[in-house]
Design a protein around this motif. Sequence first.
Motif, PDB file in Angstrom:
ATOM      1  N   ALA A 210      45.498 -19.655 -18.017  1.00  0.00           N
ATOM      2  CA  ALA A 210      46.056 -19.900 -19.352  1.00  0.00           C
ATOM      3  C   ALA A 210      47.547 -20.255 -19.283  1.00  0.00           C
ATOM      4  CB  ALA A 210      45.852 -18.672 -20.239  1.00  0.00           C
ATOM      5  N   TRP A 211      48.267 -19.742 -18.303  1.00  0.00           N
ATOM      6  CA  TRP A 211      49.717 -19.947 -18.194  1.00  0.00           C
ATOM      7  C   TRP A 211      50.104 -21.087 -17.260  1.00  0.00           C
ATOM      8  CZ3 TRP A 211      46.880 -15.860 -16.534  1.00  0.00           C
ATOM      9  CH2 TRP A 211      46.751 -15.709 -15.161  1.00  0.00           C
ATOM     10  N   GLY A 212      49.124 -21.623 -16.499  1.00  0.00           N
ATOM     11  CA  GLY A 212      49.442 -22.718 -15.589  1.00  0.00           C
ATOM     12  C   GLY A 212      48.279 -23.063 -14.683  1.00  0.00           C
ATOM     13  N   HIS A 213      48.442 -24.153 -13.962  1.00  0.00           N
ATOM     14  CA  HIS A 213      47.439 -24.623 -12.996  1.00  0.00           C
ATOM     15  C   HIS A 213      48.079 -24.562 -11.615  1.00  0.00           C
ATOM     16  CE1 HIS A 213      45.872 -27.367 -16.510  1.00  0.00           C
ATOM     17  NE2 HIS A 213      45.969 -26.098 -16.855  1.00  0.00           N
ATOM     18  N   PHE A 214      47.289 -24.158 -10.615  1.00  0.00           N
ATOM     19  CA  PHE A 214      47.848 -23.877  -9.305  1.00  0.00           C
ATOM     20  C   PHE A 214      46.964 -24.402  -8.180  1.00  0.00           C
ATOM     21  CE2 PHE A 214      48.903 -20.674 -12.381  1.00  0.00           C
ATOM     22  CZ  PHE A 214      50.264 -20.496 -12.240  1.00  0.00           C
ATOM     23  N   VAL A 215      47.599 -24.789  -7.078  1.00  0.00           N
ATOM     24  CA  VAL A 215      46.912 -24.981  -5.799  1.00  0.00           C
ATOM     25  C   VAL A 215      47.732 -24.250  -4.745  1.00  0.00           C
ATOM     26  CG1 VAL A 215      45.772 -27.164  -6.393  1.00  0.00           C
ATOM     27  CG2 VAL A 215      48.016 -27.207  -5.266  1.00  0.00           C
ATOM     28  N   TYR A 216      47.061 -23.873  -3.657  1.00  0.00           N
ATOM     29  CA  TYR A 216      47.704 -23.062  -2.626  1.00  0.00           C
ATOM     30  C   TYR A 216      47.490 -23.688  -1.254  1.00  0.00           C
ATOM     31  CZ  TYR A 216      47.296 -19.850  -6.533  1.00  0.00           C
ATOM     32  OH  TYR A 216      47.361 -19.295  -7.788  1.00  0.00           O
ATOM     33  N   PHE A 217      48.516 -23.589  -0.404  1.00  0.00           N
ATOM     34  CA  PHE A 217      48.396 -24.071   0.968  1.00  0.00           C
ATOM     35  C   PHE A 217      49.376 -23.322   1.847  1.00  0.00           C
ATOM     36  CE2 PHE A 217      51.890 -26.619  -0.632  1.00  0.00           C
ATOM     37  CZ  PHE A 217      52.717 -26.843   0.469  1.00  0.00           C
ATOM     38  N   GLY A 218      49.240 -23.500   3.144  1.00  0.00           N
ATOM     39  CA  GLY A 218      50.157 -22.899   4.096  1.00  0.00           C
ATOM     40  C   GLY A 218      50.629 -23.938   5.087  1.00  0.00           C
ATOM     41  N   ASP A 219      51.813 -23.695   5.674  1.00  0.00           N
ATOM     42  CA  ASP A 219      52.306 -24.602   6.709  1.00  0.00           C
ATOM     43  C   ASP A 219      51.759 -24.160   8.071  1.00  0.00           C
ATOM     44  OD1 ASP A 219      53.953 -22.558   7.739  1.00  0.00           O
ATOM     45  OD2 ASP A 219      55.807 -23.432   7.004  1.00  0.00           O
ATOM     46  N   PRO A 220      52.106 -24.835   9.151  1.00  0.00           N
ATOM     47  CA  PRO A 220      51.548 -24.477  10.460  1.00  0.00           C
ATOM     48  C   PRO A 220      51.845 -23.045  10.909  1.00  0.00           C
ATOM     49  CG  PRO A 220      52.499 -26.670  10.563  1.00  0.00           C
ATOM     50  CD  PRO A 220      52.880 -26.091   9.224  1.00  0.00           C
ATOM     51  N   ASP A 221      52.879 -22.407  10.334  1.00  0.00           N
ATOM     52  CA  ASP A 221      53.195 -21.017  10.674  1.00  0.00           C
ATOM     53  C   ASP A 221      52.700 -20.046   9.608  1.00  0.00           C
ATOM     54  OD1 ASP A 221      54.771 -20.802  13.219  1.00  0.00           O
ATOM     55  OD2 ASP A 221      55.837 -22.428  12.218  1.00  0.00           O
ATOM     56  N   ASP A 222      51.852 -20.533   8.717  1.00  0.00           N
ATOM     57  CA  ASP A 222      51.279 -19.753   7.625  1.00  0.00           C
ATOM     58  C   ASP A 222      52.321 -19.239   6.642  1.00  0.00           C
ATOM     59  OD1 ASP A 222      48.930 -19.070   6.313  1.00  0.00           O
ATOM     60  OD2 ASP A 222      48.999 -17.010   7.057  1.00  0.00           O
TER      61      ASP A 222
END
Length: 124
Positions: free
Chosen positions: A98-110
């Motif tokens: 309800a407050w926003g849309h999100f995607v998640y990821f990590g870099d090579p070192d997490d």
Amino acid sequence: MDWTIEVAILPVTDVDRTKAFYESIGFAADHDHTVSDEVRFVQMTPPGSNCSIAFGKGLTDAESGSRPLHIICVSDINAAREQLLSAGVEVSDVDVQAWGHFVYFGDPDDNRWSVQYLPYRYAS
């Protein structure tokens, strides 16, 4: 008087691999300086941002991947997700709240990232 956040330090194990990763997702390399055998400083900035990330050798004693989640804002969550996918990044599906849309990821070192789109900022 304005107080601005300029740089967030990321702990990494391989500076060149990390630099290549962030270049692949569109961050600009602002600085890459080897100060001594013990210190190398790399600063990179996402497109349109006033805050950068920095990483390198001799900048922090923190373990790679040990930092809390970093948040970056975008005006189009679907385009951001597609850009990450095009760069070969493993990225989550869009999480619509309800407050926003999100995607998640990590870099090579997490080092973990949340990409957020806040619809109320772009409502006309």
